[in-house]
Design a protein around this motif. Sequence first.
Motif, mmCIF file in Angstrom:
data_model
loop_
_atom_site.group_PDB
_atom_site.id
_atom_site.type_symbol
_atom_site.label_atom_id
_atom_site.label_comp_id
_atom_site.label_asym_id
_atom_site.label_seq_id
_atom_site.Cartn_x
_atom_site.Cartn_y
_atom_site.Cartn_z
ATOM 1 N N VAL A 38 1.344 -0.878 -0.233
ATOM 2 C CA VAL A 38 -0.077 0.041 -0.261
ATOM 3 C C VAL A 38 0.976 1.147 -0.142
ATOM 4 C CG1 VAL A 38 -1.665 1.135 1.482
ATOM 5 C CG2 VAL A 38 -1.899 -1.250 1.325
ATOM 6 N N GLU A 39 1.777 0.845 1.194
ATOM 7 C CA GLU A 39 2.796 2.171 0.912
ATOM 8 C C GLU A 39 3.696 2.742 -0.441
ATOM 9 O OE1 GLU A 39 3.664 3.623 3.403
ATOM 10 O OE2 GLU A 39 5.313 5.286 3.540
ATOM 11 N N GLY A 40 3.887 1.721 -0.815
ATOM 12 C CA GLY A 40 3.915 1.795 -2.042
ATOM 13 C C GLY A 40 3.649 2.455 -3.584
ATOM 14 N N MET A 41 1.450 2.014 -3.688
ATOM 15 C CA MET A 41 1.036 2.349 -4.371
ATOM 16 C C MET A 41 0.448 3.564 -4.080
ATOM 17 S SD MET A 41 -1.232 -0.664 -4.536
ATOM 18 C CE MET A 41 -1.990 -1.113 -3.355
ATOM 19 N N MET A 42 0.446 3.946 -2.574
ATOM 20 C CA MET A 42 0.371 5.680 -2.629
ATOM 21 C C MET A 42 1.351 6.733 -2.791
ATOM 22 S SD MET A 42 -0.554 5.874 1.259
ATOM 23 C CE MET A 42 -2.379 6.205 2.059
ATOM 24 N N ALA A 43 2.357 5.841 -2.450
ATOM 25 C CA ALA A 43 3.486 6.779 -3.297
ATOM 26 C C ALA A 43 3.511 7.347 -4.373
ATOM 27 C CB ALA A 43 4.552 6.034 -2.863
ATOM 28 N N VAL A 44 3.462 6.096 -5.104
ATOM 29 C CA VAL A 44 3.346 6.314 -6.565
ATOM 30 C C VAL A 44 2.513 6.914 -7.502
ATOM 31 C CG1 VAL A 44 2.886 5.004 -8.874
ATOM 32 C CG2 VAL A 44 4.506 4.596 -7.461
ATOM 33 N N GLY A 61 -7.152 15.152 -13.707
ATOM 34 C CA GLY A 61 -6.372 14.877 -14.180
ATOM 35 C C GLY A 61 -5.364 14.530 -13.838
ATOM 36 N N GLY A 62 -5.670 14.781 -12.323
ATOM 37 C CA GLY A 62 -4.207 14.595 -11.274
ATOM 38 C C GLY A 62 -5.085 13.152 -10.980
ATOM 39 N N PHE A 63 -5.948 12.828 -10.160
ATOM 40 C CA PHE A 63 -6.476 12.158 -9.490
ATOM 41 C C PHE A 63 -7.142 11.211 -10.323
ATOM 42 C CE2 PHE A 63 -8.382 15.599 -6.443
ATOM 43 C CZ PHE A 63 -7.898 15.122 -5.402
ATOM 44 N N VAL A 64 -7.159 11.108 -11.903
ATOM 45 C CA VAL A 64 -7.111 9.499 -12.412
ATOM 46 C C VAL A 64 -5.572 8.971 -12.257
ATOM 47 C CG1 VAL A 64 -8.493 9.417 -14.854
ATOM 48 C CG2 VAL A 64 -9.464 10.788 -13.661
ATOM 49 N N ALA A 65 -4.775 9.835 -13.137
ATOM 50 C CA ALA A 65 -3.899 9.125 -13.100
ATOM 51 C C ALA A 65 -3.094 8.664 -11.776
ATOM 52 C CB ALA A 65 -2.291 10.545 -13.569
ATOM 53 N N GLY A 66 -3.055 9.838 -10.579
ATOM 54 C CA GLY A 66 -3.275 8.947 -9.431
ATOM 55 C C GLY A 66 -3.303 7.238 -9.153
ATOM 56 N N ALA A 67 -5.104 7.787 -9.898
ATOM 57 C CA ALA A 67 -5.652 5.919 -9.003
ATOM 58 C C ALA A 67 -5.218 5.276 -10.047
ATOM 59 C CB ALA A 67 -7.366 6.178 -9.481
ATOM 60 N N GLY A 68 -5.126 5.209 -11.217
ATOM 61 C CA GLY A 68 -4.271 4.908 -12.703
ATOM 62 C C GLY A 68 -3.006 4.388 -12.396
ATOM 63 N N ALA A 69 -2.734 5.161 -11.725
ATOM 64 C CA ALA A 69 -0.689 4.346 -11.662
ATOM 65 C C ALA A 69 -0.653 3.138 -10.361
ATOM 66 C CB ALA A 69 -0.063 5.796 -11.062
ATOM 67 N N GLY A 70 -1.766 3.784 -9.049
ATOM 68 C CA GLY A 70 -1.380 2.821 -7.908
ATOM 69 C C GLY A 70 -2.496 1.392 -8.803
ATOM 70 N N MET A 71 -3.666 1.408 -9.488
ATOM 71 C CA MET A 71 -4.072 0.190 -9.771
ATOM 72 C C MET A 71 -2.789 -0.408 -10.647
ATOM 73 S SD MET A 71 -6.957 0.431 -12.783
ATOM 74 C CE MET A 71 -8.236 -0.194 -11.596
ATOM 75 N N ALA A 72 -2.172 0.442 -11.741
ATOM 76 C CA ALA A 72 -1.129 -0.045 -13.016
ATOM 77 C C ALA A 72 0.560 -1.450 -11.438
ATOM 78 C CB ALA A 72 -0.274 1.078 -13.628
ATOM 79 N N LEU A 73 0.456 -0.550 -10.903
ATOM 80 C CA LEU A 73 1.232 -0.976 -10.630
ATOM 81 C C LEU A 73 1.129 -2.193 -9.597
ATOM 82 C CD1 LEU A 73 4.694 -0.196 -8.982
ATOM 83 C CD2 LEU A 73 3.522 0.879 -7.218
ATOM 84 N N SER A 74 -0.671 -1.628 -9.194
ATOM 85 C CA SER A 74 -0.735 -3.190 -8.452
ATOM 86 C C SER A 74 -1.186 -4.409 -9.300
ATOM 87 C CB SER A 74 -2.453 -2.659 -7.450
ATOM 88 O OG SER A 74 -3.216 -2.966 -8.754
ATOM 89 N N LEU A 75 -1.417 -4.485 -10.858
ATOM 90 C CA LEU A 75 -0.803 -5.516 -12.064
ATOM 91 C C LEU A 75 0.467 -6.127 -11.130
ATOM 92 C CD1 LEU A 75 -1.945 -3.550 -14.963
ATOM 93 C CD2 LEU A 75 -3.118 -5.762 -14.076
ATOM 94 N N VAL A 76 1.334 -5.630 -10.932
ATOM 95 C CA VAL A 76 2.976 -6.227 -10.442
ATOM 96 C C VAL A 76 2.765 -7.653 -9.686
ATOM 97 C CG1 VAL A 76 5.033 -6.274 -10.326
ATOM 98 C CG2 VAL A 76 3.862 -3.989 -11.878
ATOM 99 N N PHE A 77 1.934 -6.869 -8.830
ATOM 100 C CA PHE A 77 1.943 -7.266 -7.449
ATOM 101 C C PHE A 77 0.805 -8.702 -7.942
ATOM 102 C CE2 PHE A 77 -1.184 -8.560 -3.650
ATOM 103 C CZ PHE A 77 0.624 -8.888 -2.641
#
Lengths: 305, 357
Positions: A38-44, A61-77
């Motif tokens: 969570v800490e890593g996804m939050m930071a990204v 746009g920032g909020f969308v990008a933030g949520a999208g980035a967290g989701m993208a990182l969770s894909l790796v997990f």
Amino acid sequence: MTLAEAVLLTVITASTPLLIAAIGELLAERAGVLNLGVEGMMAVGAACAFAAAVSLDSTLGGFVAGAGAGMALSLVFAFAVLGVAANQVASGLALTILGLGLSGVIGAPFVGARRDPIAHLSLPGLTDLPFIGRPLFGQDPIVYLSFALAAAMAWFLFRTRGGLTLRAIGEDHASAHALGLPVLKARFLAILFGGACAGLAGAYLSLVYTRFWSPGMTGGRGWIALALVVFAAWRPGRALAGAYLFGLATVLQLHAQAGAIRLPSQLLSAMPYLVTILALVILAARDRRSTGAPASLGIPFVPDR
Amino acid sequence: MRIELVRRAHPSALARALAPLAALAVALALGALLISALGRSPAAAFDVYIRSQLTDPWALTELVIKATPLVLIAIGLSFCFRASLWNIGAEGQFVVGAIVATWLALSGFGASPWLLPALLILGAAGGALYALIPAILRVRFGVSEILTSLMLVYVAELLLDYLVRGPWRDPRGFNFPQTRLFSDAAMLPTFGDGGRLHLGVLIALVAVFVAWIVMSRTLFGYRLRVTGDAPRAARFAGFRPASTTLAVFAISGAMAGLAGIIEITGQMHQLRPAISPGYGFTAIIVAFLGRLHPVGILAAGLVLALTFIGGESAQIALKLPFDVTRAFQGLLLFCVLAADSLVTYRIRLVSAAGRPA
């Protein structure tokens, strides 16, 4: 504005990211996946949201990008723990290390930039009510979204067929699989939802809470969100209460630092972590037998043919 | 089309041994992608991060010095991870070990020959006691050791910050947040070219050897493996999980605390607000890359130490932030975990109809 009202308003801002991240992690854990990243996804999320908001000059746009980035990182997990059934604890740590590193790389060019405050709700008459007006009717949209998320999560988990399926998968994945329930699919979606929430929480930190980006700005909030899920006994309503209690403690500590309390500032800064440990101990000591944890939490699932 | 995992009937020992190398290769490839995404040439990055480090004697010495704390901490963590217990707060235990021993070093016990051994023992004891907090909370109250050990990292770092800015600040240090320099008697003996290698390097090697003996030749090592792999069998065998938990946390905390005071007495000779670039977290990767085996950990410690010194050089030579190194370390851990898993399972692609494609 009275002091009490000012404190209440900052409590809401401090609690919102914790609540959003905790709700996301709560769903993943209810499905049986412990995501320590969570800490890593939050930071990204914080870094990507700020970078996007500045580059596009759009807070949305920032909020969308933030949520999208967290989701993208969770894909790796998700690939690691579902795709190849890797150890969840270690994979979550890897995600945190990766996320903190990436956030530093992404955010570095944006150090020093600032965003304007986000627009708040304004209802003529209601928002101007004394004391309760601003806290209830004058918040930013994400605050209302966080409440809606908590309510929707409670409704989904305990009032819908999908929620029952998801909880069954989290309790006993082997039986759920034998019944034909889609264990890996449900877990995959839950992990992505958790990632999006963590990213959104990070976005709130950089776009609303501080309105600038700095390295390591999540400051352990992802870990505190993880503790909140345990503290909440995996129930959204209690996560809401926990997030606000915790936000209150954080804000009081900040006021104590600014005020005349003669304690080392480091001791006050350590308070959130000490309070978290204490809360976990009190909770565990009280409910010795059952903490409410999903029985399959953290156990990899590989369907047998 | 979907992916399905099938358990291998006979996991190959060769594959198991080669998995970390494969993981390293994949992580390097991903790292090269990351570098090119940041607009730098992977070839130049290879030169800065790896080749120039391995061909320069000064950098090689630095590599050994950086590997020392990583190996020490990872050896301790391997005891925890073998027993499937998750001490992720080694960073905090490292700091507390350094703090506790520094208290003795600053309290002015002249030049006694016992000072150094006492410092090392105190460092280990401080780290062990700090690690016992999450262990006791787990054993006594059933609180997850993962979150508590991590939370205590923040607490330890704040305590260090308080001490070096407050009561322990050097009064003649021009207001810098640091303690006064240790006396000569509180510095580890050095050797080698330029006198930069210190006794800690040898201590780490001894720790590797002792851990190897304990893991492979003693009942305790066996007990850890059973507890981790088959907790029910361990209980039937009479191995009490509570005492195992306390023991492995004490060991891993002691090793982290020892690493902490070795870093201070061997290198820094004083406390500062930040005494570790994240050794306690990186050591988790070292432990997994080394397959929780002492000799593997020794090799993995050198690999991760290379990422640290390479990352420092790249900051200057390529203007790449040090965070690139952290991201790479995270990628590497993912690759190691995935590779480990693929030794146990093989991947089968299944078509939508349910037949193997």
